[in-house]
Design a protein around this motif. Structure first.
Motif, mmCIF file in Angstrom:
data_model
loop_
_atom_site.group_PDB
_atom_site.id
_atom_site.type_symbol
_atom_site.label_atom_id
_atom_site.label_comp_id
_atom_site.label_asym_id
_atom_site.label_seq_id
_atom_site.Cartn_x
_atom_site.Cartn_y
_atom_site.Cartn_z
ATOM 1 N N HIS A 4 0.820 -1.218 0.000
ATOM 2 C CA HIS A 4 0.000 0.000 0.000
ATOM 3 C C HIS A 4 0.854 1.269 0.000
ATOM 4 C CE1 HIS A 4 0.404 1.256 4.326
ATOM 5 N NE2 HIS A 4 0.798 -0.003 4.445
ATOM 6 N N LYS A 5 2.053 1.203 0.561
ATOM 7 C CA LYS A 5 2.870 2.421 0.623
ATOM 8 C C LYS A 5 3.453 2.764 -0.740
ATOM 9 C CE LYS A 5 5.181 0.324 3.866
ATOM 10 N NZ LYS A 5 4.284 -0.827 3.972
ATOM 11 N N ALA B 106 -1.343 5.562 1.870
ATOM 12 C CA ALA B 106 -0.101 5.674 2.618
ATOM 13 C C ALA B 106 -0.358 5.630 4.114
ATOM 14 C CB ALA B 106 0.625 6.966 2.245
ATOM 15 N N ASP C 143 -1.241 -4.251 5.971
ATOM 16 C CA ASP C 143 -1.546 -3.826 4.604
ATOM 17 C C ASP C 143 -3.049 -3.638 4.525
ATOM 18 O OD1 ASP C 143 -1.512 -3.243 1.863
ATOM 19 O OD2 ASP C 143 0.149 -4.604 1.529
ATOM 20 N N LYS D 9 6.642 10.904 6.150
ATOM 21 C CA LYS D 9 6.220 9.518 6.404
ATOM 22 C C LYS D 9 6.333 8.690 5.138
ATOM 23 C CE LYS D 9 5.528 8.283 9.789
ATOM 24 N NZ LYS D 9 6.571 7.609 10.615
ATOM 25 N N MET D 10 6.066 9.303 3.987
ATOM 26 C CA MET D 10 6.103 8.537 2.734
ATOM 27 C C MET D 10 7.514 8.388 2.188
ATOM 28 S SD MET D 10 2.703 10.025 0.827
ATOM 29 C CE MET D 10 2.732 8.926 -0.584
ATOM 30 N N GLU E 40 0.800 6.104 12.963
ATOM 31 C CA GLU E 40 1.759 6.187 11.865
ATOM 32 C C GLU E 40 3.046 6.876 12.300
ATOM 33 O OE1 GLU E 40 -0.906 8.054 12.129
ATOM 34 O OE2 GLU E 40 -0.915 9.844 10.881
ATOM 35 N N SER F 226 10.134 6.229 9.326
ATOM 36 C CA SER F 226 9.719 6.953 8.120
ATOM 37 C C SER F 226 10.759 6.707 7.019
ATOM 38 C CB SER F 226 9.648 8.458 8.376
ATOM 39 O OG SER F 226 9.042 8.755 9.597
ATOM 40 N N PRO F 227 10.443 6.100 5.918
ATOM 41 C CA PRO F 227 9.213 5.348 5.667
ATOM 42 C C PRO F 227 9.205 4.042 6.453
ATOM 43 C CG PRO F 227 10.739 5.098 3.842
ATOM 44 C CD PRO F 227 11.361 6.094 4.770
ATOM 45 N N ASN G 99 5.239 -2.848 7.841
ATOM 46 C CA ASN G 99 4.686 -1.810 8.737
ATOM 47 C C ASN G 99 5.026 -2.047 10.203
ATOM 48 O OD1 ASN G 99 3.583 -0.829 6.441
ATOM 49 N ND2 ASN G 99 1.449 -1.171 7.011
#
Ligand code: HEM
Ligand SMILES: [Cu+2]
Lengths: 627, 208
Positions: A23-24, A91, A101, A406-407, A503, A508-509, A514
């Motif tokens: 998903h990221k 994200a 996810d 974060k992304m 989050e 990061s990222p 996750n």
């Protein structure tokens, strides 16, 4: 399988993104393509404003002007705003609920590629005989009479990308229903997750009517059907109903996630719990619900009769109530807070008066008799730009700054960000405020020029000047992105220092899985709670460290979307007569689509496991903050 | 989830379709998809009602003059029965009786294919009478509404057949049980839509 900082070649990176189900990464794909279409739509906007900068201008021909306004609206709504919001949803939302996810990673990828190919298809019209020219609303009475294939690019392109959006909506709904970490009850979900949830429900119920309308239009124009052909018993109003049954919820699909982003920002940078969290949640749900009962306020002048107009006028005014509730909650969140004016916060503060102005004109238009005066004038153009630019686009710019670290693991420059803000914000009001008055002075929307004797010169010139400022703002933003990427100064888990939700508790990222261990959520703003209690890890865990199950990547979503893309060309030229290959192309495209679907269904895809040992390895080398 | 894990009727869970997280996700996702499908058909029905009997002046066919109930009634019975047989198939799926499930699915497919054959015959018949897709707004609305349903039947049949062939050798497991379950859920949905088509298009059509 050790994951984080593998260096890959360029080709391998491309392949990785084509097959990813993470998903990221899909979020990055949405952000890049949405950003690209945003620039395309922006160039179109500049062309419009150049044409209207002075009376009697002949910079664009009347026909080309129609194509450009149509593509500007369609691109901005379907190919820029929505995908960029989907980028943030992808994200951030799974991280906020503590998930590894989304529920259907494969479908997530399919949704993206459908949107992408749909957007490309639509824009290829520029190079293949002309773009659609019946406005983004594509009213049937205009669209059926439009020559060439422009309209067909619109209908087929939006059908493809619409399927993609629908898939994304279902995916997010299931993710939020099923994949929340232990303790993450509905009333502990961050507001951005809540707005994603409600916007997804709107997508689920609003896109099918659009798809049906588009199919009618495709059948009418390409296969000889008569849904809208009045001489054959058809009825063009059916299109208007279907379009607006979709269209009004669509504007809430855009604005609700924007509300979500701003809600996060207000809480983070006022260092306060959101004021009236519960009220904000219920206002969101109410807006989603009412959103389906007001569509005919776009059709007051059609002649549905006084009863229908009165009912829809009332329903429309009622929507302003939950919206107002939200505004007050945000104001009271800021009130007495320990505020830091970062770039996201500046956008958020600027959003409030801008959006309220748009809401007020909305309520004015909801007064049916008054709307007879305002309808199809520049007043409408001013209204929807106040809500969409003053609401959605400001949220997109704010969200880009907020979530960039974060992304991508690095912060956009605050200094350049502020320059962008001031150019964009001043430019925005300069462009659109004055259009209210142009509308009241009688200037109709969607006209390619006006006469020097009509008295609209000065205001139009001012409006065009504002557009230039906005363009400068966007260019500074691009410079910011490039410079930030080159500098690439890495940041830690919580770069803003005041993150409140999950989050911000992870790198990061984040690593591709996750959460090495699923978190246990103890309340609203769970990361904030742990921080306040001095928990250095930022969370407590719901499970011991163990093997993690992950889905496999796949190229099939890409191939399926390509199949639909190819088939659409076949459909487009089907009735042309001089193109006998059209049917073959249609069939080949369909075969690719259904063949790859069958392959997907027959081939087992069980995913793979990351072992505990690998996770420990990652954690050692990995505290990814530094490198 | 281990695809190679062998089950007996005793160790097989009561609700295999929702026993795994994947299964649960699919279950909810599929119901949501059906919600979207419902809106789709609602839009098609509304359009059909708006365009019923509308056409160019001197149009030959209207609903009352065109539709005949006997064939459509037979089709309705066949499709309803196929829904019942798919319920039997799911009953055996829950009891981990693979052979019986396959057999009942086979019967379901045969019934569904018969329905589809009759529908094709019906359309063909109308076209030969001179009631073509492009004749009037009414004809377009009719063929698109009923044809969309027919396309769903075709898709449902293909789905059943693909699942039956793919899993014929390996029997039931936690990976394919949700798939069988969803295919049959889809089949019920198609059936319900047909009940509405039978009522709104044919019954109300014949009445006039
Ligand atoms: C207080 C809330 C709102 C009210 C009462 C309201 C009311 C209205 C009304 C009555 C119209 C039709 C005017 C006409 O064409 O004569 C309209 C148009 C429009 N509104 Fe709003 N609105 C509101 C919020 C929003 C929001 C949040 C958005 C988008 C994010 C939005 C986007 C639009 C667009 C795009 C149009 C023009 C569509 C077109 O004709 O091309 N509105 N609004
Ligand atoms: Cu509206």
């Amino acid at each position: 399988m050790s994951s984080i900082a593998q260096k890959k070649g360029f080709g391998a990176t491309i392949w990785d993104f084509m097959t990813t189900v993470d998903h990221k990464k899909i979020a990055i794909l949405y952000l890049i393509s949405g950003g690209f279409f945003f620039l395309v739509g922006g160039v179109e906007a500049m062309l419009i404003r150049i044409q209207l900068a002075k009376a009697g201008n002949d910079f664009l021909s009347a026909g080309l002007y129609n194509e450009i306004i149509t593509m500007h609206g369609t691109t901005m709504i379907f190919l820029a705003s929505m995908p960029i919001l989907l980028a943030f949803m992808n994200a951030i939302m799974p991280l906020q609920i503590g998930a590894r996810d989304v529920a259907f990673p494969f479908l997530n990828s399919l949704g993206f590629w459908l949107f992408f190919f749909g957007g490309i298809f639509l824009n290829l019209s520029w190079f293949m005989g002309g773009a659609p020219d019946a406005g983004w609303t594509n009213y049937a009475s205009l669209a059926l009479a439009s020559e060439g294939h422009g309209i067909d690019f619109y209908t087929l392109g939006l059908t493809i990308s619409g399927f993609g959006t629908l898939i994304a909506g279902i995916n997010f709904l299931v993710t939020i229903i099923n994949m929340r970490a232990p303790g993450m009850t509905y009333m502990r979900m961050p507001l951005f997750t809540w707005t994603t949830f409600v916007a997804s429900a709107l997508i689920l119920l609003a896109f099918p009517p659009l798809t049906v309308g588009l199919f009618f239009m495709i059948f009418d124009r390409l296969f000889g059907a008569n849904f809208f052909a009045v001489d054959m018993g058809g009825n063009t109003i059916i299109w208007e109903h279907l379009f607006w049954i979709f269209g009004h919820p669509e504007v809430y699909i855009l604005i609700l996630p924007a509300f979500g982003i701003f809600s996060e920002i207000f809480a983070i940078f006022s260092r306060k719990r959101l004021f009236g969290y519960t009220a904000l949640v219920f206002a969101t749900i109410l807006i989603g619900f009412y959103g389906f009962m007001v569509w005919a306020h776009h059709m007051f002048t059609v002649g549905l009769g006084p009863t229908a107009n009165a009912v829809f006028a009332l329903a429309t005014m009622i929507i302003a109530v939950p919206t107002g509730i939200k505004i007050f909650n945000w104001l009271l969140t800021i009130w007495g807070g320990n505020i830091s004016f970062t770039v996201p916060m500046i956008y958020a503060v600027a959003f409030i008066p801008s959006f309220v102005a748009g809401g007020v004109t909305g309520v004015m238009q909801a007064i049916a008799p008054l709307d007879y005066q305002l309808h199809d004038s520049y007043f409408i153009v001013a209204h929807f730009h106040y809500v969409i630019v003053g609401g959605v686009v400001l949220a997109i710019l704010a969200g880009t700054h907020l979530y960039w670290p974060k992304m991508f693991g690095t912060m956009l420059s605050e200094k350049l960000g502020k320059w962008t803000f001031w150019f964009f914000f001043i430019g925005f009001h300069l462009t659109f405020f004055i259009q209210h008055f142009l509308g009241l002075m009688g200037m109709p929307r969607r006209v390619y020029t006006f006469g020097a004797d009509q008295g609209w010169d000065l205001f139009n010139a001012i409006s065009s000047a504002g557009a230039v400022l906005m363009a400068i703002g966007v260019i500074i933003m691009l410079v910011n992105v490039v410079m930030t990427t080159i500098k690439n100064e890495r940041v830690g888990n919580d770069p803003w220092g005041d993150g409140r939700t999950l989050e911000w508790a992870i790198p990061s990222p984040p690593p591709f899985y996750n959460f090495a261990q699923t978190p246990l959520v103890r309340g609203l703003d769970t990361y904030w709670i742990e921080k306040m209690e001095g928990n250095k890890k930022g969370m407590i865990f719901a499970e011991p460290l163990g093997d993690i199950h992950m889905p496999n990547g796949s190229i099939i979503p890409f191939v399926m979307s390509l199949g639909m893309f190819i088939a659409s060309f076949g459909a487009l030229y089907f009735l042309d007569g001089d193109k006998p290959w059209a049917l073959a192309v249609l069939v080949i495209g369909m075969l690719i689509l259904f063949g790859s679907m069958l392959l997907r269904s027959l081939k087992d895809d069980l995913g793979f496991h990351i072992t505990k040992a690998e996770l420990l390895e990652d954690a050692k080398g990995g505290k990814t903050d530094g490198h | 989830m281990d695809i190679n894990q062998k089950y007996t009727p005793q160790s097989w869970p009561d609700h295999p379709e929702t026993a795994t997280l994947e299964g649960k996700n699919k279950f909810i996702g599929f119901w949501l998809l059906l919600a979207a499908e419902t809106v789709t058909f609602a839009s098609l029905f509304a359009t059909y009602l708006a365009l019923k009997d509308k056409g160019p002046s001197g149009m030959e066919y209207s609903a009352a003059g065109l539709f005949e109930l006997p064939l459509v009634f037979a089709m309705t019975m066949i499709l309803l029965t196929s829904s019942l047989t798919s319920v039997y198939a799911m009953y055996h799926m829950k009891n981990h009786n693979f052979k019986a499930m396959q057999a009942w699915l086979g019967i379901t497919v045969i019934l569904g294919a018969t329905f589809l054959g009759l529908e094709i015959y019906e359309f063909n018949h109308y076209v030969h009478l001179g009631f073509g897709f492009t004749n009037s707004a009414f004809s377009s609305a009719f063929y698109v509404l009923v044809g969309t349903h027919g396309a769903h039947v075709l898709f449902g049949l293909s789905w059943f057949i693909a699942l039956m062939i793919r899993n014929s050798k390996r029997g039931l497991n936690m990976y394919n049980a949700p798939k069988f379950y969803l295919a049959s859920l889809y089949w019920h949905f198609i059936d319900v839509v047909w009940v509405f088509i039978f009522t709104v298009v044919y019954l109300m059509g014949v009445i006039g």
